[in-house]
Design an enzyme around this catalytic site. Structure first.
Site, short mmCIF file in Angstrom:
data_model
loop_
_atom_site.label_atom_id
_atom_site.label_comp_id
_atom_site.label_asym_id
_atom_site.label_seq_id
_atom_site.Cartn_x
_atom_site.Cartn_y
_atom_site.Cartn_z
N HIS A 176 -1.28 1.40 -4.50
CA HIS A 176 -1.67 2.82 -4.37
C HIS A 176 -0.74 3.75 -5.11
O HIS A 176 -0.71 4.95 -4.82
CB HIS A 176 -1.75 3.20 -2.88
CG HIS A 176 -2.83 2.47 -2.15
ND1 HIS A 176 -2.82 2.29 -0.79
CD2 HIS A 176 -3.94 1.83 -2.60
CE1 HIS A 176 -3.90 1.59 -0.43
NE2 HIS A 176 -4.58 1.30 -1.52
N VAL A 190 3.65 4.02 -1.02
CA VAL A 190 3.99 4.71 -2.28
C VAL A 190 5.46 5.16 -2.26
O VAL A 190 5.91 5.87 -3.15
CB VAL A 190 3.06 5.93 -2.50
CG1 VAL A 190 1.62 5.48 -2.65
CG2 VAL A 190 3.18 6.96 -1.37
N GLN A 232 0.85 -1.20 0.00
CA GLN A 232 0.00 0.00 0.00
C GLN A 232 0.88 1.24 0.00
O GLN A 232 0.41 2.36 -0.17
CB GLN A 232 -0.89 0.03 1.24
CG GLN A 232 -1.81 -1.16 1.37
CD GLN A 232 -2.49 -1.18 2.72
OE1 GLN A 232 -3.58 -0.63 2.90
NE2 GLN A 232 -1.84 -1.83 3.68
C1 BV8 Z 1 -11.85 3.16 -3.20
C2 BV8 Z 1 -1.87 6.65 -1.43
C3 BV8 Z 1 -13.81 3.11 -4.36
C4 BV8 Z 1 -1.83 8.10 -1.18
C5 BV8 Z 1 -3.59 5.72 0.04
C6 BV8 Z 1 -15.87 6.30 3.52
C7 BV8 Z 1 -15.66 7.47 2.80
C8 BV8 Z 1 -14.82 7.52 1.69
C9 BV8 Z 1 -14.17 6.37 1.28
C10 BV8 Z 1 -14.39 5.22 2.01
C11 BV8 Z 1 -15.23 5.17 3.10
N1 BV8 Z 1 -15.20 3.89 3.58
C12 BV8 Z 1 -14.38 3.15 2.83
C13 BV8 Z 1 -13.90 3.95 1.87
C14 BV8 Z 1 -13.01 3.57 0.87
C15 BV8 Z 1 -11.64 4.14 1.20
C16 BV8 Z 1 -11.22 3.69 2.58
O1 BV8 Z 1 -10.88 2.55 2.77
N2 BV8 Z 1 -11.23 4.61 3.55
C17 BV8 Z 1 -10.87 4.26 4.91
C18 BV8 Z 1 -10.05 5.40 5.54
C19 BV8 Z 1 -12.14 4.00 5.69
N3 BV8 Z 1 -10.80 3.58 0.21
C20 BV8 Z 1 -10.61 4.28 -0.89
O2 BV8 Z 1 -11.00 5.40 -1.09
C21 BV8 Z 1 -9.86 3.52 -1.97
N4 BV8 Z 1 -10.61 3.61 -3.18
O3 BV8 Z 1 -12.40 2.58 -2.32
O4 BV8 Z 1 -12.44 3.45 -4.34
C22 BV8 Z 1 -14.33 3.55 -5.63
C23 BV8 Z 1 -15.02 2.62 -6.39
C24 BV8 Z 1 -15.54 3.02 -7.55
C25 BV8 Z 1 -15.36 4.34 -8.00
C26 BV8 Z 1 -14.64 5.25 -7.24
C27 BV8 Z 1 -14.11 4.86 -6.04
C28 BV8 Z 1 -8.50 4.14 -2.21
C29 BV8 Z 1 -7.66 3.94 -0.98
C30 BV8 Z 1 -6.23 4.36 -1.29
C31 BV8 Z 1 -5.94 5.66 -0.62
N5 BV8 Z 1 -4.52 5.99 -0.82
N6 BV8 Z 1 -2.29 5.96 -0.22
C32 BV8 Z 1 -0.78 8.47 -0.18
O5 BV8 Z 1 -0.07 7.58 0.32
O6 BV8 Z 1 -0.64 9.67 0.09
S1 BV8 Z 1 -4.04 5.00 1.47
C33 BV8 Z 1 -2.79 5.23 2.57
O7 BV8 Z 1 -3.34 5.05 3.85
C34 BV8 Z 1 -1.74 4.18 2.48
O8 BV8 Z 1 -1.42 3.83 1.16
C35 BV8 Z 1 -2.31 3.05 3.27
O9 BV8 Z 1 -3.07 2.23 2.46
C36 BV8 Z 1 -3.21 3.75 4.21
C37 BV8 Z 1 -2.58 3.73 5.57
O10 BV8 Z 1 -2.64 2.42 5.99
P1 BV8 Z 1 -1.36 1.67 6.55
O11 BV8 Z 1 -0.37 1.50 5.47
O12 BV8 Z 1 -1.87 0.48 7.23
O13 BV8 Z 1 -0.70 2.67 7.58
P2 BV8 Z 1 -1.23 3.01 9.02
O14 BV8 Z 1 -0.45 4.19 9.48
O15 BV8 Z 1 -2.71 3.04 9.01
O16 BV8 Z 1 -0.82 1.74 9.90
C38 BV8 Z 1 0.53 1.45 10.13
C39 BV8 Z 1 0.55 0.15 10.90
O17 BV8 Z 1 1.90 -0.23 11.10
C40 BV8 Z 1 -0.10 0.26 12.26
O18 BV8 Z 1 -0.96 -0.86 12.45
C41 BV8 Z 1 1.10 0.20 13.24
O19 BV8 Z 1 0.75 -0.50 14.43
C42 BV8 Z 1 2.08 -0.62 12.45
N7 BV8 Z 1 3.49 -0.38 12.73
C43 BV8 Z 1 4.08 0.80 13.06
N8 BV8 Z 1 5.42 0.60 13.16
C44 BV8 Z 1 5.65 -0.71 12.86
C45 BV8 Z 1 4.43 -1.34 12.59
N9 BV8 Z 1 4.33 -2.64 12.27
C46 BV8 Z 1 5.47 -3.35 12.21
N10 BV8 Z 1 6.68 -2.82 12.44
C47 BV8 Z 1 6.81 -1.52 12.78
N11 BV8 Z 1 8.04 -1.01 13.03
#
Ligand code: BV8
Length: 244
Positions: free
Chosen positions: A119, A103, A101
């Site tokens: 992504h 970038v 995920q």
């Molecule tokens: C889509 C690129 C549909 C950009 C990213 C309500 C409203 C609006 C939308 C939605 C909604 N409900 C659901 C959605 C869909 C939405 C979504 O899922 N929203 C979420 C927030 C609810 N998804 C989308 O919009 C996707 N598209 O659904 O399209 C559609 C269909 C038809 C027509 C039109 C549309 C697109 C999603 C992609 C968004 N882009 N990134 C950029 O990077 O700037 S997402 C971005 O955030 C990342 O790429 C990543 O995916 C996400 C963050 O997640 P993580 O990578 O997990 O990072 P996070 O910080 O959350 O967690 C880190 C973890 O690591 C933690 O658990 C931590 O404990 C752990 N950790 C920390 N240190 C360590 C560790 N683990 C191990 N070792 C360590 N040292």
């Protein structure tokens, strides 16, 4: 770290493996995760508020600044032992698909060959008008650069919230989840769809699910093995135990 012998045996004999990584795998390289509080210039923003087409429409310069800062930082850091352990895993498993995920491009820089960037990638920019122009960031200049072919705004080649994922990459990721015998979920909070559904798809296909994270996630209750800790420490130990 205690590694169950049956997991090691399974890993050694594994032909199809898949992994989904998130921002946590790059944390030990020095990159902020999405769950970390934003700092400095971005302290008053949430990534979700900047990583959207609406934000880009409204304030393209701010969104460009946000990505330029992240791209600069990504270029300054190095892959960490967690990235390198996944390169090693790819060397030992005949069919290994690394779905990320992130970038930041660190998996490719570490040497992983089969990387599916769900992504997008922060080092590439594309025409926001979809005229097919893609270029590297070095080629552009200015606060809100325009497309050399059609004059529309260029934008970072990443998938924003509310945007559909690239079809080929998503299809490859789904295929890997459907065919693997072991699926790793590493450093992801498992909150963003559709990526967060991949481990559940793998579980439906009967794959063994292994999670590596510093904290529990919504996936944790469904996994076969949960290793709580840093991926940069746990992954090298798993790879060493399986393949020496
Ligand atoms: C889509 C690129 C549909 C950009 C990213 C309500 C409203 C609006 C939308 C939605 C909604 N409900 C659901 C959605 C869909 C939405 C979504 O899922 N929203 C979420 C927030 C609810 N998804 C989308 O919009 C996707 N598209 O659904 O399209 C559609 C269909 C038809 C027509 C039109 C549309 C697109 C999603 C992609 C968004 N882009 N990134 C950029 O990077 O700037 S997402 C971005 O955030 C990342 O790429 C990543 O995916 C996400 C963050 O997640 P993580 O990578 O997990 O990072 P996070 O910080 O959350 O967690 C880190 C973890 O690591 C933690 O658990 C931590 O404990 C752990 N950790 C920390 N240190 C360590 C560790 N683990 C191990 N070792 C360590 N040292």
């Amino acid at each position: 770290m205690e590694i169950p012998p049956e997991l090691i045996t399974f890993l050694r004999s594994c032909v199809h493996a898949a992994a989904l990584t998130g921002a946590g795998v790059s944390k030990e390289s020095g990159l902020r995760t999405f769950r970390d509080p934003m700092d400095g210039l971005w302290a008053e923003y949430r990534p979700e508020d900047l990583a959207t087409p609406e934000a880009f429409e409204r304030t393209p310069e701010l969104v460009w600044e946000f990505y330029a800062a992240r791209r600069l930082k990504a270029g300054e850091v190095q892959p960490n032992p967690g990235h390198l352990a996944l390169v090693e895993m790819e060397r030992h498993v005949p069919h290994f698909t690394l779905v990320t995920q992130n970038v930041d491009g660190l998996h490719r820089r570490a040497g992983s060959k089969c990387v599916v960037e769900l992504h997008g990638n922060i080092t590439r920019v594309k025409c926001s008008h979809g005229c097919g122009v893609f270029t590297e960031w070095e080629e552009i200049s200015g606060k809100a650069p325009t497309c050399p072919a059609c004059g529309e705004k260029l934008r970072p080649d990443v998938v924003w919230f509310g945007e559909i994922l690239p079809g080929d990459e998503l299809a490859t990721a789904v295929q890997a989840a459907r065919t693997c015998s072991i699926f790793f979920s590493i450093g992801t909070s498992g909150l963003v769809q559709p990526a967060a559904s991949l481990p559940f798809l793998a579980k439906q296909n009967g794959a063994m699910i292994v999670e590596v994270n510093t904290e529990e996630t919504p996936l944790t209750p469904s996994v076969d093995y949960f290793f709580q800790g840093k991926s940069g420490e746990i992954l090298p130990e798993l790879v060493k135990a399986a393949w020496g």
